[in-house]
Structures are given as C-alpha cells and as structure tokens.
Design an enzyme around this catalytic site. Structure first.
Site, short mmCIF file in Angstrom:
data_model
loop_
_atom_site.label_atom_id
_atom_site.label_comp_id
_atom_site.label_asym_id
_atom_site.label_seq_id
_atom_site.Cartn_x
_atom_site.Cartn_y
_atom_site.Cartn_z
N TYR A 31 0.83 -1.21 0.00
CA TYR A 31 0.00 0.00 0.00
C TYR A 31 0.87 1.25 0.00
O TYR A 31 2.09 1.19 0.20
CB TYR A 31 -0.95 0.00 1.21
N ARG A 50 7.69 3.42 -5.32
CA ARG A 50 7.85 2.57 -4.14
C ARG A 50 6.80 1.45 -4.13
O ARG A 50 7.09 0.31 -3.75
CB ARG A 50 7.77 3.40 -2.85
N ARG A 98 -8.69 -20.13 -0.40
CA ARG A 98 -7.71 -19.86 0.63
C ARG A 98 -6.70 -21.00 0.83
O ARG A 98 -7.04 -22.09 1.25
CB ARG A 98 -8.40 -19.58 1.97
N HIS A 100 -2.10 -20.99 1.62
CA HIS A 100 -0.98 -20.06 1.77
C HIS A 100 -0.27 -19.82 0.44
O HIS A 100 -0.01 -18.69 0.05
CB HIS A 100 0.03 -20.58 2.80
N LYS A 144 6.59 -2.07 1.92
CA LYS A 144 5.43 -1.42 2.55
C LYS A 144 4.24 -2.37 2.44
O LYS A 144 3.35 -2.20 1.61
CB LYS A 144 5.15 -0.06 1.89
N GLU A 176 13.16 3.05 13.53
CA GLU A 176 12.20 4.05 13.06
C GLU A 176 11.01 4.05 13.99
O GLU A 176 11.02 3.35 15.02
CB GLU A 176 11.78 3.74 11.61
N LEU A 200 11.54 1.36 6.63
CA LEU A 200 10.91 1.79 5.40
C LEU A 200 11.58 3.10 4.99
O LEU A 200 11.67 4.03 5.80
CB LEU A 200 9.41 2.03 5.61
N1 PMP Z 1 8.20 4.03 8.52
C1 PMP Z 1 7.05 3.36 8.65
C2 PMP Z 1 7.04 2.04 9.35
C3 PMP Z 1 5.85 3.90 8.14
O1 PMP Z 1 4.70 3.25 8.25
C4 PMP Z 1 5.89 5.18 7.51
C5 PMP Z 1 4.62 5.80 7.01
N2 PMP Z 1 4.29 5.31 5.75
C6 PMP Z 1 7.13 5.83 7.40
C7 PMP Z 1 8.27 5.22 7.91
C8 PMP Z 1 7.22 7.17 6.71
O2 PMP Z 1 7.09 7.01 5.32
P1 PMP Z 1 6.53 8.16 4.38
O3 PMP Z 1 7.38 9.37 4.62
O4 PMP Z 1 6.69 7.60 3.02
O5 PMP Z 1 5.11 8.38 4.77
#
Ligand code: PMP
Length: 283
Positions: A31, A50, A98, A100, A144, A176, A200
C-alpha cells in the site's frame, strides 16, 4: 465520494472486495498513503515507484503502467474535488481459494480512496512525547506491506500512554517509528537510520535529506543507540501525514531543551517551502 476499484471509479458502497481476497485473509499486498495539497498528489512519482518496488519484492506483477495508475489516481482526486487530504492506495495479490501458496495468473486487486486530513499543526509547533519499544517486526521492513500488526500493537501502546509515537529499538539501535522515520540531532548533525531492510525508506525521509543537502544542514545516515536518542539535542519524526514533528520527551525524559529545536524548525520550514512550490498550480 468515489473510490477507485480495479481501474473503475464507483461509489464506495458499490465496491465489493471478495471475502477470499488474499489481502483480506493474509495481508498479502502492499500500500501507499499519499498527501494531497492544493488538489495535487505530492511526490506522486516517488510513491508509485515505491509501490511497484514493494509489489515486485513480494512477487506481485502489475499489468498496468505507472503512468496509467497515476492518471487514474489524479482522476479520483479531481472527481472528489479533494484539495487538501490524503489518498490511500492498496494492491493485493488477488482473490483465490484460501491456501498459503498461490498460483500464477491471479489478478491483483487495486483499491484507492481519498480522505480528509487534519494537519497536525499543534504537534508540529509544540512537539510531542514518544515512548520506546522493542522492534519485534519481521526483517523486511523495507517492503510497505499490509502486515502492520506489530506496528498497530505498539502504536496502541503509545496512544494509551498519551504519546504520539513509539520509537522502535532493535539490537540497541533506533530503527524508526511505528509509522514514521526518526531523526536525532547531536552537535548540529542530524542522524537517521541508513536505508536497509530494517526500515521503510520514507518518501518524506528522502525529501527531507534532499532538502538538508540543498540547505547545507549536516546529516549522517547512521543508526544511533537508545542512550544517544535520550541524550539528543533534538529528536524529530517524519511521515507523509505528520510531515515533520518534533519529539520533546521520550519515555518521560525531556529531550534537549524540551522545546522544538532550531534544526528541526529549519527542516520544517524547508519541507513546507518545498510543498508550497511543488503544489502551486500554474494557471
Ligand atoms: N516508517 C514506517 C514504518 C511507516 O509506516 C511510515 C509511514 N508510511 C514511514 C516510515 C514514513 O514514510 P513516508 O514518509 O513515506 O510516509
């Protein structure tokens, strides 16, 4: 409000996702959340790139081009007359009985909708508190994916502690936030975790580091320890919806002066200027 479902615009109530959609059953999908300013999808190209990268990493082949998808999303924003808000975009592997493992040839299911956003102005101005938590997510945080269960659990813990975010620590190092990237300022240098499979790579992160470069702000992509986090001069987080938010207290401990710091404010101003210039409509 219209939604986009597999290339077609329709009313939300008409959109029927199958109960055996693999996104629904396994979280088997990816997403993006994109910010809309002045009716324009900010950093759209970066978000779509992305999305394709995340999809490719989990073996979802998208049969439509990035340009096609972008034009459908713009149409959605226009038809909903969304000037200031967000867009949620999700791609799942598709629907199948369904089990896996999956067969080749499933049709990815694409949904998108727009939603209002209240800019977190108070938080941006005054700063927020955060907690720390063990980073117990899987080791492909660069994708993501729809699987956000640990992020949800820990964000809820932060919320229940009246904190805005939880900062995740793996092997003693800050990775993060549950939905943001984290930056630590020490002696005029901004530190943030390097791009690895443990974070991410936020679109806002990329933008902010580019702006630091352009504005002569010193930064280093280097992970810091939890002690360094708590001992920082300034801490801030970034995300698409949060933009840049100062963190002024962590685990009940005051960070720096306890107020948003000068480098954080510089980064905030640089991002706001960049948003304004990139979303100014040329009539
Ligand atoms: N890290 C994580 C785990 C996130 O969910 C997000 C939000 N999408 C971010 C970092 C920040 O990413 P972005 O600047 O692309 O929103």
């Amino acid at each position: 409000m219209k939604v986009l479902f597999n290339g077609r615009l329709m009313e939300r109530g008409e959109c029927a996702v199958d109960i055996e959609d693999r996104g629904y059953q396994f979280g088997d999908g990816v997403y993006e959340v994109i910010r809309i300013y002045n009716g324009i999808l900010f950093t759209l190209g970066e978000h779509i790139a992305r999305l394709y990268k995340s999809a490719a990493e989990i073996g979802i082949d998208l049969s439509f081009s990035e340009a096609e998808l972008k034009s459908q999303l713009k149409e959605l924003v226009d038809i909903n007359q969304m000037r200031d808000g967000g867009l949620y975009l999700q791609v799942t592997r598709g629907k199948a009985p369904r089990k896996h493992q999956y067969e080749a040839g499933l049709t990815p299911q694409v949904t998108a909708y727009t939603f209002p956003i209240q800019k977190p102005e108070k938080e941006q101005q005054n700063g927020v508190s955060a907690i720390t938590a063990d980073d117990m997510r899987w080791l492909r945080c660069d994708i993501k994916s729809l699987n956000l269960l640990y992020n949800v659990m820990i964000k809820q813990k932060a919320h229940e502690a009246s904190s805005f975010e939880a900062i995740l620590i793996r092997d003693g190092l800050v990775t993060e936030g549950t939905s943001s990237n984290v930056y630590v300022v020490k002696q005029n240098v901004i530190y943030t975790h390097p791009v690895t499979t443990l974070i991410l790579n936020g679109i806002t992160r990329m933008k902010v580091l580019q702006l630091c470069e352009q504005n002569g702000l010193n930064f280093e992509e280097k992970a810091v320890t939890k002690d360094e986090l708590l001992d920082a001069d300034e801490v801030f987080i970034t995300s698409t919806t949060a933009e840049v938010i100062p963190v002024t207290s962590i685990d009940g401990q005051t960070i720096g002066s306890g107020a948003p710091g000068p480098l954080t404010k510089n980064v905030q101003t640089a991002l706001q200027n960049s948003i304004l210039s990139e979303t100014a409509k040329t009539v």
